[in-house]
Design a protein around this motif. Structure first.
Motif, PDB file in Angstrom:
ATOM      1  N   ILE A  98      -0.546   4.743  -5.080  1.00  0.00           N
ATOM      2  CA  ILE A  98      -0.808   3.916  -5.901  1.00  0.00           C
ATOM      3  C   ILE A  98      -2.398   3.944  -4.994  1.00  0.00           C
ATOM      4  O   ILE A  98      -3.766   4.616  -5.845  1.00  0.00           O
ATOM      5  N   HIS A  99      -2.497   4.045  -3.913  1.00  0.00           N
ATOM      6  CA  HIS A  99      -3.625   3.651  -2.846  1.00  0.00           C
ATOM      7  C   HIS A  99      -3.249   5.246  -2.615  1.00  0.00           C
ATOM      8  O   HIS A  99      -2.495   5.725  -0.954  1.00  0.00           O
ATOM      9  N   PRO A 100      -4.815   6.051  -2.566  1.00  0.00           N
ATOM     10  CA  PRO A 100      -4.606   7.178  -2.765  1.00  0.00           C
ATOM     11  C   PRO A 100      -4.795   7.297  -0.744  1.00  0.00           C
ATOM     12  O   PRO A 100      -5.434   6.387  -0.190  1.00  0.00           O
TER      13      PRO A 100
ATOM     14  N   ARG B 100       0.802  -0.953   0.220  1.00  0.00           N
ATOM     15  CA  ARG B 100      -0.222   0.278  -0.187  1.00  0.00           C
ATOM     16  C   ARG B 100       1.113   1.220   0.351  1.00  0.00           C
ATOM     17  O   ARG B 100       0.577   2.648  -0.401  1.00  0.00           O
TER      18      ARG B 100
END
Lengths: 593, 235
Positions: free
Chosen positions: B233-235, B171
């Motif tokens: 990538i995972h905001p 993450r």
């Protein structure tokens, strides 16, 4: 009479006296000693008398570490010519630690107060050190460089050595800091520690290793290097206050001084060192990207049998000593007919400083036309030992490149079915997706969502219910088993009591067992432990039935504990019926709601 | 009952509305209005109602607008929501080859658990855990003594929890959206360069210090990069 006159005389002297408050102000500075050794702590006192709200002055002298320690207020009463005088004074105390030998002068210090400013006299201090031929210093530092000059971009290993007298208990508080303007520095590795002997003294030696790379030319300075540490150093406190003399001398004795160990924060410093940094010579070969050091080059390629447009992976290793981080991937000497992609790079260091090792590159090259060997890659660097640029070339490997089946670049042939694309076999992205399904997703993982934990309540409740019901079943089973045993005991007792030839004592004992078994159905206790009161209390009986039950208990006990032959006669029918009636009535109390 | 009906109606209306906007954006894309399509897609993203297809289409739009780094980022996001999205996988692979994006090596555990998403592993672990607990209770409260389902459930729970843990490490991944990602020794523009990464490369975000981020590069080295040059990538 004489006594009376004496008293009158004394009062005559004293009564007219008045309190005299000293007017005016003064400021006096004093040092606990006017000679000391390097590192020895002295006390500087600035006493401001008769001043209102004096401010602690800042005292700075190069070569002396002067630190303000605090202030003290005093009120002094004195009798001068029969007049009482009150003087208030404030002392500002400073710690003074000489950092180097020599003669120092603490200049006149100005005290500012509401009454104005007052200036002290200057103070002189003579500091002895190892430079004057006396004993070796307790702690010192060195910066060891392999050379005094280098080229810009050349990685230089550096050793920072810190020596501390082995008799001192000390520990490092922080990593050493040093100024290195014009250099990039590697991270300091873990220090090594050992003991060495220098100048007849044993020292703890702590060595830090790092590497520096100059980024500009000229005379650059490394350091000074400073290592903050905490040391327990024996203190000889010398106080200049008068009147205490012999007592202070007693405590200044070496024995006591050695016991008085204060923890001091000190910084072990080394002198700065100069390095001359030269510019790289002109005439750098094409492809030179700043690599300085001594390197070797090796390469491999696979596969060696491909079609036009298929990638070949070239693995290049640059091994040696130098600024590996500045080493870039070798470039093709002739890129005609080749397409290349940005390479990946990985450094495998051989040492902790990161200036010796192997840097490996992986590069994809794609033949765009027929080729017979792999491309030559060129790596240029500057060798500071040879003081010359060197160019390394990779070997070429025999290669077999077959046509891809599509027209070669620059040789477009129009096919009847469909027109040729501008680039052969050009790939394009897939089109967008029209489907509007799958909404409501989230990047947040399940375990941070409240709903997930709320849903866990369902299985948790199920497990809890299952556990509770299992527990209840176990309890009920145990209870019903007990009930069955008690019922069985009662039935057996009844059969015995109804038997024809039963002795009176046996009959009453059996009746007692019956009553106890019946009463135990309403409690958790063992039947044989129930007394008459418990049996009556179990069913809350009173009146005639209670008396009848008591009579059964008493008769049983009297028959049990009377003589050997008492109670051996057969029970009469009337007595049997009466007792059985009592038992039945007692049993019926269980059935009542 | 009435509340349930209202809730269902709300969900339906919301879905229809979002689906409607999605269709509008798709039409813009078909007609070559990539900037307008991007605006609508981004509005949908801001609204918080997400889908893998949304990010996939946004990725395509960014590619058409020449923002390859952002295109790769959005494909990665589509796969983060739906690991088996075939179009996103294909376009991601193609674009990585085109840009030469560097990814870094994955260790054995990461390769093993990359097939499914973190939520699948969490759900698997939870279900297996409760099954194991149920099995233990049944074994102790009934006369039957069958332990192999319990052992199997415990093993599955361990597998799920391990997968969730491995996936959670990913993450912190970020994608370089600038045309070139410059990695430096120190958080300063004039600091010495450690290296340059092509757009779309993946780095591991170790710390965020405002304008600068401390990252682990694909080759394992640590360096500083301008925060504006990369995006998680995972905001």
């Amino acid at each position: 009479m004489m006594r009376k006159q004496l008293w009158i005389f004394i009062l005559t002297i004293l009564l007219p006296c008045h309190w005299a408050v000293a007017d005016g102000g003064s400021a006096v500075a004093s040092l606990s000693s006017n000679s000391a050794e390097v590192g020895e702590e002295l006390q500087l006192e600035i006493r401001a008398s008769g001043l209102k709200n004096p401010q602690p002055p800042e005292v700075r002298v190069e070569g002396l570490a002067i630190r303000f320690q605090g202030r003290q207020e005093q009120q002094q009463l004195s009798i001068v010519n029969g007049n009482f005088t009150s003087t208030s004074s404030i002392s500002f105390n400073y710690s003074v630690v000489p950092e180097k030998p020599g003669r120092f002068e603490i200049p006149p210090i100005k005290i500012v107060s509401d009454k104005g400013s007052f200036t002290t006299e200057s103070l002189r201090l003579e500091v002895k050190g190892s430079a004057e031929g006396e004993s070796s210093p307790r702690m010192f530092a060195e910066t060891v460089l392999p050379k005094n000059s280098a080229y810009v971009g050349e990685a230089i290993p550096v050793e920072l050595r810190f020596y501390v007298d082995a008799a001192i208990r000390w520990q490092i508080e922080q990593a050493p800091a040093f100024a290195a303007d014009g250099f990039t520095t590697q991270k300091l590795g873990k220090p090594s520690q050992n003991q060495v002997s220098r100048g007849g003294k044993t020292y703890d030696l702590v060595t830090f290793k790092t590497a520096i790379t100059p980024v500009k030319i000229g005379k650059l300075t490394i350091g000074p290097v400073e290592l903050p540490c905490a040391a327990q150093v024996p203190q000889k406190r010398r106080h200049a206050r008068p009147g205490i003399g012999s007592l202070q001398d007693f405590f200044n004795d070496d024995f006591f001084a050695s016991q008085l160990q204060a923890v001091r924060r000190v910084a072990i410093k080394s002198a700065a060192q100069e390095l001359e940094i030269k510019a790289l010579p002109t005439g750098a070969p094409s492809g030179f990207s700043g690599a300085v050091g001594q390197f070797e080059l090796s390469t491999s390629a696979s596969p060696l049998s491909v079609k036009v447009g298929d990638p070949i992976t070239m693995k290049i290793s640059v091994h040696g000593r130098g600024n590996l981080d500045r080493v870039t991937a070798p470039a093709l000497s002739d890129a005609t007919g080749w397409k290349t992609y940005a390479p990946s790079a990985k450094i495998e260091p051989d040492d902790d400083l990161g200036i010796s090792g192997t840097k490996r590159f992986e590069m994809a090259v794609v033949p765009q036309e027929l080729k017979t060997e792999t491309p030559e890659l060129v790596f240029a660097y500057f060798d500071p030992v040879a003081e010359a640029y060197k160019v390394l070339r990779t070997e070429r490997f025999s290669l077999s490149v077959a046509p891809s089946g599509a027209p070669a670049v620059g040789n477009a042939v129009a096919l009847p079915a469909s027109p040729l694309p501008a680039e052969p076999a050009a790939k394009t992205i897939l089109h967008i997706v029209d489907s509007d399904s799958g909404w409501g997703r989230s990047f947040a993982p399940l375990y941070v969502r409240k709903q997930f934990w709320l849903w866990q309540i369902v299985p948790a409740s199920g497990v809890l219910l299952l556990g509770a019901s299992a527990l209840w079943r176990v309890k009920a089973k145990a209870k019903s088993g007990r009930d069955a045993r008690l019922q069985q005991a009662k039935q057996q007792a009844m059969r015995q009591m109804l038997g024809c030839a039963i002795a009176r004592e046996d009959f009453y004992r059996t009746a007692l067992d019956y009553l106890q078994s019946e009463a135990a159905r309403s409690s958790e206790r063992t039947p044989s432990t129930l007394e008459c009161a418990d049996v009556c209390g179990a069913r809350s009986i009173s009146g005639e039935l209670s008396r009848a039950v008591e009579e059964v208990f008493e008769t049983c006990q009297s028959l049990r504990y009377s003589g050997a032959d008492a109670g051996r006669e057969q029970i009469g029918d009337e007595e049997r019926d009466r007792v059985l009636k009592t038992l039945k009535s007692y049993e019926e109390t269980h059935a009542r709601p | 009952m009435r509340a349930l009906k209202l809730l269902l109606l709300f969900c339906f209306t919301t879905t229809v509305l979002f689906a409607g906007e999605f269709g509008v954006a798709n039409r813009h894309y078909e007609e070559g209005g990539y900037a307008e399509a991007k605006q609508v897609y981004e509005r949908l993203v801001q609204s918080g109602t997400l889908s893998a297809n949304l990010f996939y289409n946004l990725g395509n739009t960014e590619y058409k607008l020449g923002n390859k780094g952002r295109a790769l980022l959005n494909y990665e996001r589509a796969l983060a929501l739906e690991p088996s999205h075939p179009e996103a996988k294909a376009n991601l692979q193609l674009l990585r080859e085109e840009t030469g994006a560097q990814l870094g090596e994955r260790n054995l555990l990461q390769r093993l658990f990359s097939a499914l998403g973190i939520n699948v592993y969490v759900a698997m672990g939870a279900v297996a855990f409760w099954s194991a607990l149920l099995g233990i209770m049944l074994n102790y409260t009934t006369s039957s003594r069958t332990w192999w389902p319990v052992v199997f459930s415990l093993a599955l729970a361990s597998f799920g929890l391990t997968g969730a843990w491995v996936c959670s490490q990913e993450r912190a991944l970020a994608v370089i959206t600038a045309s070139v990602g410059e990695a430096r020794f120190a958080p300063a523009e004039n600091s010495v360069l450690v290296g340059k990464l092509p757009t779309g490369s993946r780095v591991h975000l170790l710390a965020d210090r405002g304008a600068w981020s401390y990252v682990a590069l694909p080759d394992g080295k640590r360096a500083w990069m301008a925060s504006g040059a990369l995006e998680k990538i995972h905001p």
